[in-house]
Scaffold this active site. Structure first.
Site, short mmCIF file in Angstrom:
data_model
loop_
_atom_site.label_atom_id
_atom_site.label_comp_id
_atom_site.label_asym_id
_atom_site.label_seq_id
_atom_site.Cartn_x
_atom_site.Cartn_y
_atom_site.Cartn_z
N GLU A 162 61.37 -35.89 6.90
CA GLU A 162 62.82 -35.84 6.83
C GLU A 162 63.49 -36.33 8.12
O GLU A 162 64.48 -37.05 8.08
CB GLU A 162 63.29 -34.43 6.49
CG GLU A 162 62.87 -33.95 5.10
CD GLU A 162 63.41 -34.83 3.99
OE1 GLU A 162 64.46 -35.48 4.18
OE2 GLU A 162 62.77 -34.90 2.94
N HIS B 129 61.32 -42.97 -4.49
CA HIS B 129 60.16 -42.16 -4.15
C HIS B 129 58.89 -42.71 -4.79
O HIS B 129 57.78 -42.35 -4.38
CB HIS B 129 60.36 -40.71 -4.58
CG HIS B 129 61.53 -40.06 -3.91
ND1 HIS B 129 62.81 -40.14 -4.42
CD2 HIS B 129 61.62 -39.33 -2.78
CE1 HIS B 129 63.63 -39.48 -3.62
NE2 HIS B 129 62.95 -38.98 -2.62
#
Length: 546
Positions: free
Chosen positions: A361, A448
Site C-alpha cells: 500500500e 488487480h
C-alpha cells in the site's frame, strides 16, 4: 503535520527492556542521520529547482505551443550528472491530464531523449465549456451514485454513500491522445464496508461523457489471524515521562489508535514503559507494533536500496492508523492524509497489519509521487504490479522469521478463508483470474488481475522459469513461448524496475512501454547488450510482450 519533536531519550542499544520488545530511541543502523536526511532533502529540492529553471527553455526546445507550459514535478540526477527531469504540462493555464513527460539531459544540459505520456500536440479549439461547472460536478456525483450496489473493484465494496467534494475544475484531457476540454471532479463517499472513497472523475466539457475515473484510496482487502511481526525493535520518541510511537529517525513516522472511528487522525500510541504490545489481538498496542514496524521497514528498504528518502523522497514520514472502523475487513493507503490505515477484520479480532500489506500500500504512494500511473487499463495493471513487486521486496528486506519472504501476495491474511494467497507472482493464473501473459484484451481486466503480466515478468527476471524451491516455498513458472529464462536475482530486477518507474514511466505507460522503459533502465545500470539487458528482453518475451 507538526515537524517539531519533543526531546529524544537515548537508551543503550544493548539494554533489554522489560517485556517482549526491545526498543531503542536511537536511530536504527540502516536509517540515515538527521543531518544526512536534511542534506538529501536539500539535494532533491535543488534538483527540482533546476528542473523549474529549465521549464521555459525546454518548452521551446520541445516545440510546445505558445499556450503550453511545463511545471516541474520531480527530478533524478545520476552520479555522472545525467538529469531526468519530470514535468506536468499546462495549456492556457489549465492542467493537462496525460501531458506529463520526462526530459533526459546530459550533465551539460543537452537533451538526450524525452519520454512523453502522449505523442500528440496539446491544443483545444475553444476554452469555453458547453456544460457549466455546477452541472458537471453534479453529473459526476450522479455517475458514482449510479454504481451503488455494484462492486467497483475486485477488492472494494459497493458504495454506501457519496457526495461531491469541491467545485469542478476545468482541465485539458489528453490521455487518449485526443486533447479536449474537460472537467475534473472529486467525489467522496464511504463504501459499504466502511472504506473511505475519493474518486476523481474526468468528464467531457462538451458532452458530459465520463472519460476517466480514478480511486485515490488504494486498498488491499483481507483478513488476518493475529499479530504478524513478532518481537521487533522500535524507534520511539520520549515526551515527558511517556514514550510515543513516533520515529524521529524516519521523518516522524507515527502510529495512532482510531478507537474504531473513521474520522480524524486518532490518538498517538504512548506509554511509560517504552514496551508496546504483547502479541495478542486483545492488546490494542500489538497491531500498532505491526504498523509501526511495517512503515519503518518500508522506509528502510527504499532508503538502503534506492537512496529514496521517504515515500515522496522529501524526508517526511507517513502516519499509520490502526483499529479503523468496526468489523472493517480492509486496509488502505491515502495520498490525501499521507497515511496508511488498517481495520481490525471480522469481529474486530483479525487486524490487517501484515508486512506485505504495508509494503504494497505505501508503494502506491511512491508511484503517485513519481510516474503516477493511471489506475485503469494496462497502466493500472502496472500500478498494481509495482506495489506487488516492491512490496514483495520489502518482505525480502525485512526477512522476518515469523513471515518468511516469498513471491506470494497476501499469503498470511487469508482473504479466501482457505489459506491461499491473493496472488501468485510465479504463475498468476493460479488464482483463477489473473493473466500470466499479455494479450490484446488484458487492459480490460481489473487492474488487480492485469497486474499478473508484470508480476510474472518480475518473477522470471528474478528467478527464471521452471520448477524450483526458494526459501522453503515451491514455485513453477511457465513461459508463453516455451522458452527457458535464466534469472538475474531479485536485487538487480528491483533496481531495474525502480529506475524504470522513477525515470521512464509516465502516467499512460502500457506493457509495450514498460518493456522499453525497463530495457532503458537496464542499459543505464548494466549496459546495452549486458546479461541483465538480455534477461529483461527474454523475460518480457516470455510473457508475450514483444
Amino acid at each position: 503535520m507538526k515537524r517539531k519533536l519533543a526531546a529524544v531519550a537515548v537508551l543503550s542499544a544493548t539494554a533489554l527492556l522489560t517485556g517482549v520488545i526491545q526498543v531503542s530511541t536511537t536511530a536504527a543502523q540502516a536509517a540515515p542521520t538527521p543531518a544526512l536526511q536534511a542534506q538529501a532533502a536539500q539535494q532533491h529540492a535543488a534538483a527540482i529547482a533546476l528542473a523549474s529553471g529549465q521549464s521555459e527553455p525546454l518548452a521551446k526546445a520541445l516545440a510546445l505551443g505558445d499556450q503550453e507550459r511545463l511545471v516541474a514535478k520531480d527530478a533524478v540526477v545520476d552520479a555522472d550528472g545525467t538529469r531526468h527531469l519530470r514535468f506536468e504540462r499546462t495549456f492556457a493555464g489549465l492542467p493537462v491530464i496525460g501531458g506529463d513527460l520526462v526530459v533526459h539531459q546530459s550533465s551539460d544540459g543537452a537533451v538526450k531523449s524525452v519520454n512523453k505520456a502522449i505523442a500528440a500536440q496539446v491544443g483545444v479549439p475553444s476554452l469555453t465549456p458547453k456544460i457549466p461547472a455546477d452541472r458537471a460536478a453534479a453529473d459526476a456525483a450522479g455517475a458514482v451514485r449510479a454504481t451503488v450496489g455494484v462492486t467497483l473493484d475486485a477488492d472494494e465494496s459497493p458504495m454506501a454513500e457519496v457526495h461531491q467534494a469541491g467545485a469542478a475544475q476545468l482541465v485539458v484531457w489528453a490521455s487518449d491522445g485526443k486533447p479536449r476540454l474537460a472537467y475534473r471532479v472529486q467525489v467522496e463517499g464511504t463504501r459499504a464496508d466502511g472504506t473511505p472513497s475519493r474518486q476523481v472523475l474526468v468528464t467531457d466539457a462538451a458532452t458530459g461523457q465520463v472519460l476517466s475515473t480514478h480511486e485515490k484510496v488504494q486498498t488491499a482487502a483481507g483478513t488476518g489471524t493475529g499479530v504478524f511481526v513478532g518481537n521487533v525493535p522500535l524507534d520511539t520518541t520520549q515526551s515527558g515521562s511517556s514514550f510515543q510511537l513516533k520515529d524521529a529517525s524516519r521523518g516522524g513516522q507515527s502510529t495512532s489508535d482510531m478507537n474504531n472511528g473513521t474520522a480524524g487522525s486518532g490518538t498517538l500510541f504512548a506509554n511509560t514503559s517504552n514496551t508496546f504490545g504483547d502479541g495478542t489481538v486483545s492488546n490494542r498496542e500489538s497491531a500498532a507494533v505491526d504498523a509501526q514496524f511495517g512503515a519503518a521497514k518500508t522506509w528502510d528498504f527504499y532508503k538502503s536500496t534506492f537512496g529514496r528518502n521517504g515515500i515522496r523522497n522529501d524526508g517526511v514520514g507517513a502516519a499509520s492508523r490502526v483499529h479503523y472502523g468496526s468489523n472493517y475487513v480492509n486496509a488502505f493507503w491515502s495520498d490525501d492524509c499521507f497515511c496508511m490505515t488498517y481495520g481490525d477484520g471480522s469481529g474486530d479480532t483479525h487486524p490487517l497489519t501484515a508486512l506485505d500489506v504495508a509494503g504494497h500500500e505505501m508503494t502506491h504512494g511512491v508511484t503517485a509521487a513519481t510516474a503516477n500511473l493511471n489506475y485503469s487499463g494496462e497502466s493500472g495493471g502496472l500500478n498494481e504490479a509495482t506495489s506487488d513487486i516492491l512490496g514483495t521486496m520489502v518482505e525480502f528486506y525485512a526477512n522476518l522469521p515469523s513471515n518468511p519472504p516469498n513471491y506470494l501476495i497476501g499469503e498470511l491474511i487469508n482473504l479466501r478463508g482457505d489459506g491461499s494467497p491473493l496472488r501468485y507472482m510465479d504463475q498468476p493464473s493460479k488464482d483463477g483470474v489473473s493473466a500470466d501473459n499479455w494479450s490484446a484484451d488484458v487492459g480490460n481486466l481489473d487492474v488487480h488481475y492485469s497486474s499478473g503480466v508484470a508480476n510474472h515478468f518480475f518473477y522470471l527476471l528474478s528467478e527464471g522459469s521452471g520448477a524450483k524451491t526458494i526459501n522453503g516455498f515451491d514455485y513453477n513458472s511457465p513461459t508463453a513461448d516455451g522458452s527457458t529464462v535464466t534469472g538475474i536475482g531479485r536485487d538487480k530486477a528491483a533496481q531495474i524496475w525502480y529506475r524504470a518507474l522513477t525515470v521512464y514511466f509516465t502516467s499512460t505507460t502500457d506493457y509495450a512501454g514498460a518493456r522499453a522503459a525497463t530495457l532503458s533502465a537496464a542499459t543505464d545500470l548494466y549496459g546495452s547488450g549486458s546479461a541483465e539487458y538480455n534477461a529483461v528482453a527474454a523475460a518480457w518475451t516470455a510473457v508475450n510482450v514483444n
